[in-house]
Design an enzyme around this catalytic site. Structure first.
Site, short mmCIF file in Angstrom:
data_model
loop_
_atom_site.label_atom_id
_atom_site.label_comp_id
_atom_site.label_asym_id
_atom_site.label_seq_id
_atom_site.Cartn_x
_atom_site.Cartn_y
_atom_site.Cartn_z
N ASP A 79 -4.88 -8.56 -3.15
CA ASP A 79 -5.14 -8.28 -1.74
C ASP A 79 -6.40 -8.96 -1.19
O ASP A 79 -6.40 -10.14 -0.91
CB ASP A 79 -5.18 -6.75 -1.55
CG ASP A 79 -5.11 -6.33 -0.08
OD1 ASP A 79 -5.05 -7.21 0.79
OD2 ASP A 79 -5.11 -5.11 0.19
N HIS A 118 0.83 -1.21 0.00
CA HIS A 118 0.00 0.00 0.00
C HIS A 118 0.87 1.26 0.00
O HIS A 118 0.93 1.95 -1.00
CB HIS A 118 -1.01 0.04 1.17
CG HIS A 118 -1.87 -1.18 1.24
ND1 HIS A 118 -2.67 -1.56 0.20
CD2 HIS A 118 -2.03 -2.12 2.23
CE1 HIS A 118 -3.32 -2.67 0.52
NE2 HIS A 118 -2.95 -3.04 1.74
ZN ZN Z 1 -3.22 -7.00 2.79
#
Ligand code: ZN
Length: 451
Positions: free
Chosen positions: A318, A267
């Site tokens: 993810d 991220h």
């Molecule tokens: Zn993750």
């Protein structure tokens, strides 16, 4: 085995009439400008498979179950409560069933290796299974039956928040002390023993879940192996880190760890200019997960500024709320277009194809982050390939990089025809060869879990 493609993306660029010989899962020879011979398996345009650098496979089973508004300020943190409830019901068999479906969907969408950021270790009461790596073995079994290459990233998780806060009961299945984690790594290695081209790394979960002292131990357990960490995903996390330490998360990490090319910062959404420069200079890879980051309302990573500094990134699915390699690249670019109010933001210069640039960065960054070959379709590299359906509207009249642009911006999963992993064809006509069985088992398992 001999494959022949009407064109293929080789390390030196697109070439026409390409023959690839495969032996023992690896590319044994590459020729171009050659006509097909009898016995060649003939296909349309081909590229190397893309690495998916960040997955929590079990979350595939909760896709669509957290799309109802809770409190007025609905956020990542309410989604996390749904995830904790779902986690409580899983065991090795149900985990394998869900992961296998996620992995065949990854293959069908153009991913040929997955980085599984695996934190669901223990039984429902928080006690380790007799085989400490039973859940990791379920992930390995799902990779085996789907055919996808696996980089297993066992997660070290010890605390609920910054400053060594004790874990919550909902986190009991994730938690290890350092001794337990070292044993988990050993047992996970055994779980991977039969799996072709498997890689193991370590994943300190986040700065919330590890102390500085634990981080130092965990990151030296496996020399030269990939190290993945969630970082700066949410503004609340950045604020909590500032309140606790006076530093931003990335700033804090770089002051305490030797962040280098082994690292994948997952991220890194909320970073300032100085942090971007540090990440780019370290040669670490940023793991962007555009579909999930959009779904969770995380925010937008400053990809344009990062690219301008020579930063490296890859993409990951993810939460697996939707699995589509091309869509991850499309959404990454579209987020930047909407922010900067311009087109072709990540094309890396005039005259360059945006799709091909995105693809190439995600391929190289993903390979580095997962400890895999970044050589592409070259002799000695794994025979991991994806071919496009020549008759698909997104293929017609397109050549070279236009094919990638058309797949990323105009195509979809149905643009993909065949996928080979280690030379074995596991997807034909866009469908995984074991889709029927794996889907039926998934449906049975989910009916039980959601009853
Ligand atoms: Zn993750």
């Amino acid at each position: 085995m001999r494959l022949w493609f009407e064109s293929a993306l080789l390390p030196e660029g697109w070439r026409k009439d390409v023959r690839i010989d495969v032996a023992n899962g690896l590319i044994a020879a590459v020729m171009f400008g050659v006509q097909p011979e009898p016995g060649d398996d003939r296909h349309g345009p081909a590229m190397p498979g893309l690495p998916n650098l960040h997955s929590h496979a079990f979350q595939r089973g909760m896709a669509g179950l957290a799309e109802v508004s809770g409190r007025s300020e609905d956020s990542f943190w309410t989604w996390r409560e749904t995830m904790y409830r779902f986690v409580a019901a899983l065991d090795p068999d149900t985990l394998q069933a869900i992961a296998a479906l996620a992995y065949i969907e990854m293959l069908e969408s153009g991913f040929t290796r997955v980085g599984e950021f695996h934190y669901l270790h223990h039984g429902p009461d928080g006690r380790a299974y007799d085989d400490r790596a039973a859940m990791a073995a379920a992930i390995a079994a799902a990779a085996q039956e789907s055919g996808i290459a696996l980089t297993l990233l066992p997660v070290f998780y010890a605390h609920a928040d910054f400053g060594g806060t004790p874990p919550r009961t909902t986190q009991a299945r994730f938690v290890n002390d350092l001794d337990g984690f070292a044993r988990l790594i050993d047992d996970s290695r055994h779980a991977l023993a039969g799996l072709d081209q498997a890689v193991i790394g370590v994943a300190p979960h986040s700065l919330r879940a590890v102390t500085a002292a634990e981080l130092a131990v965990v990151t030296t357990l496996l020399p030269d192996a990939p190290i993945h960490i969630h970082i700066a995903e949410q503004t609340r996390e950045v604020e909590a880190c500032m309140a606790w330490s006076g530093q931003r998360p990335v700033e804090w990490l770089f002051d305490r760890a030797e962040v280098d090319r082994r690292w994948c910062l997952v991220h890194a959404t909320h970073v300032v200019e100085a942090e971007l420069r540090q990440i780019a200079a370290s040669e670490a890879v940023v793991g962007l997960c555009p579909i999930t980051e959009a779904n969770l309302g995380d925010g937008l990573f400053p990809a344009r500024a990062f690219q301008a500094q020579g930063g490296r990134f890859g993409v990951g699915s993810d939460s697996n709320v939707r699995i589509d390699a091309g869509e991850e690249l499309r959404l990454l670019e579209y987020g930047q277009r909407l922010t900067h109010e311009m087109r072709n933001v990540l094309s890396n210069g005039p005259g360059r194809s945006t799709g091909a640039t995105l693809w190439s960065m995600a391929f190289q960054g993903g390979a580095r982050a997962l400890g895999a070959s970044g050589a592409g379709l070259a002799v000695g590299a794994p025979a991991d390939l994806v071919s496009f359906l020549p008759s698909h509207p997104a293929s017609v009249g397109r050549h070279g990089d236009q094919l990638i642009d058309s797949w990323v911006f105009g195509g979809a999963r149905d643009h993909i025809d065949s996928v080979w992993r280690a030379g074995r064809k596991c997807v034909s006509g866009g469908r995984h060869h074991d889709r029927e069985r794996i889907t039926a088992r998934y449906v049975d398992v989910m009916k039980g879990l959601l009853a």
